[in-house]
Scaffold this motif. Structure first.
Motif: not given
Length: 153
Positions: A25, A28-29, A32, A89-90, A93-95, A141, A151
């Motif tokens: 993670p 960056w995580y 959030l 995702f991690f 970084r494409k949520i 998510n 973000k």
């Protein structure tokens, strides 16, 4: 034979789970905004280890049964999607794309659970906690997506 199959399915689970070590993670995580109900960090490895044991047991049980083709194909699909979410995702970084992958994972887990159940009801039952957890992960998510509009990549 069961234990050999169990070891193979467990290896597949932990191979998918190893993406967590490859794409941790990180800061960056942590930066959030997350919902208040986000589970504490220690819950994730405990939950995934338990789920992987259940998934491997279900796979090994059904691999030994007659008429298992669809269940085994779906088991393969869900573990591939399981391993894909973390890098998306991690890593990337494409949520939003992570949510799409999670949606596909949820559908594949539900379909796998039904297919397993039709061959061996215990195997199907072993996938119920997995479907619950993927539902929670999907809600988390989606919440992260909603709470971090600036973000979203």
């Amino acid at each position: 034979m069961f234990w050999i199959l169990f070891a193979v399915f467990l290896a597949a689970c932990f191979a998918a789970g190893s993406t967590g070590g490859l794409f941790p993670p990180g800061q960056w995580y942590r930066d959030l905004t997350k919902p208040r109900w986000t589970p504490p960090n220690w819950v994730f490895p405990v939950t995934w280890t338990t789920l992987y044991l259940c998934m491997a047991t279900a796979g090994a049980r059904v691999a030994l049964a007659e008429g298992n083709s669809l269940a085994m194909a779906l088991w393969s699909l869900q573990i591939a999607l399981n391993g894909l979410w973390t890098p998306v995702f991690f890593g990337l970084r494409k949520i939003r794309l992570g949510l799409i992958v999670l949606s596909a994972l949820w559908l594949s887990v539900a379909a796998t659970m039904i297919a397993l159940w039709s061959v061996d009801w215990i195997a199907g039952l072993l996938f119920v906690p997995y479907l619950v957890w993927v539902s929670i992960a999907g809600a988390l998510n989606a919440s992260v997506l909603r709470l971090n509009p600036g973000k979203v990549a």
